[in-house]
Design an enzyme around this catalytic site. Structure first.
Site: not given
Length: 187
Positions: A20, A66, A91, A112
């Site tokens: 991530h 996020n 990603d 997100n």
């Protein structure tokens, strides 16, 4: 010409080597290739890179993935960056490992971080470069996968893939999104 290049990731050592955080890893590679060093600024870590008369501000938000839109909006306003000069690197589990996919605009595709940026900017009209991380995980284990570490095979291939992404970012800043897409989306 000034550009804001944002790499998405999560802060904290526990996330440093995860899939991530590839946005951070790509910017680290560009900074290293340019002998630039990140410093802590409001809402993140930033460095400045010059390439062929362009100024690239590299931002690794410290707002968590996020909530990345807060950092992006702040630095776009503070540095007077036009939306067409924004590039966000994230990603993507829908792409095979190491695949580069550049788009001039589009949906968040379930990401997100991208969703929050679009929400706070009030538009999806900004370029995004996705780094494929693959999707080889059992149903219901997406979070474990994206927050998991790279395989040995992926780590061996990483330097070559990062070099390609660094070239593509420089291309984006010098020849624009359309030509960069044509030259790099197939590699």
């Amino acid at each position: 010409m000034k550009y804001l290049i944002v790499g998405l990731g999560n802060i904290g050592m526990e996330y440093a080597g995860t899939r991530h955080n590839i946005g951070f890893k790509v910017l680290d590679a560009l900074a290293e290739a340019s002998n630039a060093v990140f410093t802590t600024v409001r809402y993140g870590d930033m460095t400045e890179v010059r390439h062929k008369g362009r100024t690239l501000l590299l931002l690794k938000p410290s707002t968590y993935m996020n909530l990345s839109g807060k950092a992006v909006r702040y630095w776009m306003e503070a540095e007077k960056i036009a939306p067409e000069n924004l590039l966000v690197i994230s990603d993507d589990i829908a792409l095979p490992f190491g695949t580069l996919r550049l788009r001039p605009k589009g949906s968040a595709g379930g990401h997100n971080g991208l969703k929050n940026i679009a929400e706070l900017l009030g538009t999806e009209e900004f370029a995004r470069m996705r780094f494929g991380i693959g999707g080889d995980f059992p149903r219901g284990h997406q979070v474990d996968y994206v927050l998991g570490e790279w395989t040995d095979e992926e780590l061996r291939a990483m330097p070559e893939r990062l070099k390609l992404f660094v070239e593509a970012i420089r291309s984006f800043a010098t020849v624009g999104c359309a030509l960069t897409m044509n030259n790099y989306n197939k590699k």
